[in-house]
Design a protein around this motif. Structure first.
Motif, PDB file in Angstrom:
ATOM      1  N   PHE A   3       0.818  -1.220   0.000  1.00  0.00           N
ATOM      2  CA  PHE A   3       0.000   0.000   0.000  1.00  0.00           C
ATOM      3  C   PHE A   3       0.849   1.267   0.000  1.00  0.00           C
ATOM      4  O   PHE A   3       0.571   2.211  -0.732  1.00  0.00           O
ATOM      5  CB  PHE A   3      -0.947   0.001   1.201  1.00  0.00           C
ATOM      6  N   TYR A   4       1.869   1.308   0.841  1.00  0.00           N
ATOM      7  CA  TYR A   4       2.647   2.529   1.024  1.00  0.00           C
ATOM      8  C   TYR A   4       3.912   2.591   0.179  1.00  0.00           C
ATOM      9  O   TYR A   4       4.515   3.650   0.047  1.00  0.00           O
ATOM     10  CB  TYR A   4       3.019   2.703   2.502  1.00  0.00           C
ATOM     11  N   GLY A   5       4.343   1.467  -0.370  1.00  0.00           N
ATOM     12  CA  GLY A   5       5.572   1.460  -1.156  1.00  0.00           C
ATOM     13  C   GLY A   5       5.443   2.341  -2.382  1.00  0.00           C
ATOM     14  O   GLY A   5       4.399   2.404  -3.018  1.00  0.00           O
ATOM     15  N   GLY A   6       6.502   3.036  -2.695  1.00  0.00           N
ATOM     16  CA  GLY A   6       6.466   3.940  -3.844  1.00  0.00           C
ATOM     17  C   GLY A   6       7.817   4.585  -4.019  1.00  0.00           C
ATOM     18  O   GLY A   6       8.850   3.966  -3.776  1.00  0.00           O
ATOM     19  N   ASP A   7       7.801   5.834  -4.411  1.00  0.00           N
ATOM     20  CA  ASP A   7       9.026   6.559  -4.692  1.00  0.00           C
ATOM     21  C   ASP A   7       9.482   7.358  -3.485  1.00  0.00           C
ATOM     22  O   ASP A   7       8.679   8.016  -2.817  1.00  0.00           O
ATOM     23  CB  ASP A   7       8.810   7.520  -5.869  1.00  0.00           C
ATOM     24  N   GLU A   8      10.776   7.329  -3.234  1.00  0.00           N
ATOM     25  CA  GLU A   8      11.393   8.172  -2.202  1.00  0.00           C
ATOM     26  C   GLU A   8      11.455   9.585  -2.777  1.00  0.00           C
ATOM     27  O   GLU A   8      11.997   9.794  -3.871  1.00  0.00           O
ATOM     28  CB  GLU A   8      12.800   7.653  -1.893  1.00  0.00           C
ATOM     29  N   VAL A   9      10.844  10.524  -2.072  1.00  0.00           N
ATOM     30  CA  VAL A   9      10.761  11.900  -2.581  1.00  0.00           C
ATOM     31  C   VAL A   9      11.091  12.903  -1.479  1.00  0.00           C
ATOM     32  O   VAL A   9      11.132  12.558  -0.300  1.00  0.00           O
ATOM     33  CB  VAL A   9       9.354  12.204  -3.150  1.00  0.00           C
ATOM     34  N   ASP A  10      11.276  14.154  -1.887  1.00  0.00           N
ATOM     35  CA  ASP A  10      11.527  15.214  -0.906  1.00  0.00           C
ATOM     36  C   ASP A  10      10.201  15.820  -0.444  1.00  0.00           C
ATOM     37  O   ASP A  10       9.130  15.472  -0.947  1.00  0.00           O
ATOM     38  CB  ASP A  10      12.466  16.276  -1.473  1.00  0.00           C
ATOM     39  N   GLU A  11      10.286  16.727   0.513  1.00  0.00           N
ATOM     40  CA  GLU A  11       9.077  17.315   1.101  1.00  0.00           C
ATOM     41  C   GLU A  11       8.246  18.079   0.081  1.00  0.00           C
ATOM     42  O   GLU A  11       7.019  18.069   0.147  1.00  0.00           O
ATOM     43  CB  GLU A  11       9.447  18.203   2.285  1.00  0.00           C
ATOM     44  N   THR A  12       8.891  18.719  -0.869  1.00  0.00           N
ATOM     45  CA  THR A  12       8.162  19.467  -1.893  1.00  0.00           C
ATOM     46  C   THR A  12       7.265  18.540  -2.699  1.00  0.00           C
ATOM     47  O   THR A  12       6.096  18.859  -2.957  1.00  0.00           O
ATOM     48  CB  THR A  12       9.143  20.204  -2.832  1.00  0.00           C
ATOM     49  N   ALA A  13       7.775  17.380  -3.070  1.00  0.00           N
ATOM     50  CA  ALA A  13       6.984  16.416  -3.836  1.00  0.00           C
ATOM     51  C   ALA A  13       5.835  15.863  -3.002  1.00  0.00           C
ATOM     52  O   ALA A  13       4.742  15.613  -3.531  1.00  0.00           O
ATOM     53  CB  ALA A  13       7.877  15.288  -4.343  1.00  0.00           C
ATOM     54  N   VAL A  14       6.057  15.670  -1.697  1.00  0.00           N
ATOM     55  CA  VAL A  14       4.980  15.211  -0.810  1.00  0.00           C
ATOM     56  C   VAL A  14       3.856  16.243  -0.794  1.00  0.00           C
ATOM     57  O   VAL A  14       2.676  15.901  -0.949  1.00  0.00           O
ATOM     58  CB  VAL A  14       5.497  14.950   0.621  1.00  0.00           C
ATOM     59  N   VAL A  15       4.203  17.496  -0.630  1.00  0.00           N
ATOM     60  CA  VAL A  15       3.202  18.571  -0.596  1.00  0.00           C
ATOM     61  C   VAL A  15       2.438  18.635  -1.919  1.00  0.00           C
ATOM     62  O   VAL A  15       1.205  18.774  -1.932  1.00  0.00           O
ATOM     63  CB  VAL A  15       3.874  19.922  -0.262  1.00  0.00           C
ATOM     64  N   GLU A  16       3.142  18.494  -3.033  1.00  0.00           N
ATOM     65  CA  GLU A  16       2.484  18.525  -4.341  1.00  0.00           C
ATOM     66  C   GLU A  16       1.496  17.363  -4.486  1.00  0.00           C
ATOM     67  O   GLU A  16       0.400  17.535  -5.003  1.00  0.00           O
ATOM     68  CB  GLU A  16       3.525  18.497  -5.458  1.00  0.00           C
ATOM     69  N   SER A  17       1.880  16.173  -4.033  1.00  0.00           N
ATOM     70  CA  SER A  17       0.990  15.013  -4.099  1.00  0.00           C
ATOM     71  C   SER A  17      -0.238  15.216  -3.222  1.00  0.00           C
ATOM     72  O   SER A  17      -1.361  14.927  -3.641  1.00  0.00           O
ATOM     73  CB  SER A  17       1.728  13.739  -3.672  1.00  0.00           C
ATOM     74  N   LEU A  18      -0.029  15.681  -1.998  1.00  0.00           N
ATOM     75  CA  LEU A  18      -1.159  15.914  -1.100  1.00  0.00           C
ATOM     76  C   LEU A  18      -2.095  16.984  -1.645  1.00  0.00           C
ATOM     77  O   LEU A  18      -3.308  16.909  -1.447  1.00  0.00           O
ATOM     78  CB  LEU A  18      -0.667  16.285   0.301  1.00  0.00           C
ATOM     79  N   ALA A  19      -1.563  17.969  -2.343  1.00  0.00           N
ATOM     80  CA  ALA A  19      -2.400  19.027  -2.922  1.00  0.00           C
ATOM     81  C   ALA A  19      -3.319  18.476  -4.011  1.00  0.00           C
ATOM     82  O   ALA A  19      -4.418  18.995  -4.220  1.00  0.00           O
ATOM     83  CB  ALA A  19      -1.524  20.138  -3.484  1.00  0.00           C
ATOM     84  N   ARG A  20      -2.892  17.415  -4.701  1.00  0.00           N
ATOM     85  CA  ARG A  20      -3.697  16.802  -5.763  1.00  0.00           C
ATOM     86  C   ARG A  20      -4.620  15.704  -5.249  1.00  0.00           C
ATOM     87  O   ARG A  20      -5.529  15.272  -5.944  1.00  0.00           O
ATOM     88  CB  ARG A  20      -2.776  16.189  -6.825  1.00  0.00           C
ATOM     89  N   ALA A  21      -4.400  15.240  -4.036  1.00  0.00           N
ATOM     90  CA  ALA A  21      -5.105  14.066  -3.505  1.00  0.00           C
ATOM     91  C   ALA A  21      -6.582  14.328  -3.258  1.00  0.00           C
ATOM     92  O   ALA A  21      -6.960  15.386  -2.757  1.00  0.00           O
ATOM     93  CB  ALA A  21      -4.448  13.611  -2.206  1.00  0.00           C
ATOM     94  N   ASP A  22      -7.386  13.330  -3.595  1.00  0.00           N
ATOM     95  CA  ASP A  22      -8.785  13.318  -3.188  1.00  0.00           C
ATOM     96  C   ASP A  22      -8.911  12.593  -1.857  1.00  0.00           C
ATOM     97  O   ASP A  22      -9.755  12.923  -1.029  1.00  0.00           O
ATOM     98  CB  ASP A  22      -9.640  12.624  -4.248  1.00  0.00           C
ATOM     99  N   VAL A  23      -8.059  11.573  -1.671  1.00  0.00           N
ATOM    100  CA  VAL A  23      -7.981  10.796  -0.443  1.00  0.00           C
ATOM    101  C   VAL A  23      -6.507  10.573  -0.153  1.00  0.00           C
ATOM    102  O   VAL A  23      -5.730  10.307  -1.075  1.00  0.00           O
ATOM    103  CB  VAL A  23      -8.689   9.425  -0.601  1.00  0.00           C
ATOM    104  N   ALA A  24      -6.120  10.675   1.117  1.00  0.00           N
ATOM    105  CA  ALA A  24      -4.725  10.411   1.470  1.00  0.00           C
ATOM    106  C   ALA A  24      -4.645   9.695   2.807  1.00  0.00           C
ATOM    107  O   ALA A  24      -5.440   9.956   3.713  1.00  0.00           O
ATOM    108  CB  ALA A  24      -3.919  11.703   1.528  1.00  0.00           C
ATOM    109  N   ASN A  25      -3.682   8.791   2.902  1.00  0.00           N
ATOM    110  CA  ASN A  25      -3.319   8.123   4.143  1.00  0.00           C
ATOM    111  C   ASN A  25      -1.880   8.511   4.421  1.00  0.00           C
ATOM    112  O   ASN A  25      -1.018   8.352   3.543  1.00  0.00           O
ATOM    113  CB  ASN A  25      -3.431   6.599   4.004  1.00  0.00           C
ATOM    114  N   ILE A  26      -1.627   8.976   5.630  1.00  0.00           N
ATOM    115  CA  ILE A  26      -0.316   9.517   5.980  1.00  0.00           C
ATOM    116  C   ILE A  26       0.148   8.862   7.270  1.00  0.00           C
ATOM    117  O   ILE A  26      -0.575   8.886   8.271  1.00  0.00           O
ATOM    118  CB  ILE A  26      -0.393  11.050   6.158  1.00  0.00           C
TER     119      ILE A  26
END
Length: 97
Positions: A39-62
């Motif tokens: 479920f959680y496996g994916g790409d290692e990213v920096d904080e900027t990319a995390v923020v960009e993903s969360l901004a596009r999310a309809d649903v998120a698990n953190i």
């Protein structure tokens, strides 16, 4: 941090976690949270990319102290809605339109 994005019938699902929590299980009272690679496996990213993903999310698990703190700092999650599960933090985001 690790980000996994996938399209679902409900929209974009984003899973974010601290890198060191994948494969761990956390428990508190009657709660149990397993941070699976599936479920959680994916790409290692920096904080900027995390923020960009969360901004596009309809649903998120953190999951993970840093990931949840970043979501709070950036206004995606209200601190009052964060769960403390064992030694980590967990939050969910659901964007209603």
């Amino acid at each position: 941090m690790i980000v996994n994005e996938r399209e679902t019938q409900e929209g974009l699902l984003v899973a974010v976690c601290d890198s060191d929590v994948v494969g761990e299980t956390y428990e508190a009272d009657d709660l149990s949270l397993t941070v699976t690679e599936e479920f959680y496996g994916g790409d290692e990213v920096d904080e900027t990319a995390v923020v960009e993903s969360l901004a596009r999310a309809d649903v998120a698990n953190i999951v993970g102290t840093r990931a949840v703190e970043l979501a709070i700092e950036e206004g995606f999650v209200d601190e009052a809605n964060v769960l403390e599960v064992g030694e980590t933090l967990h939050a969910q985001l659901l964007r209603l339109y």
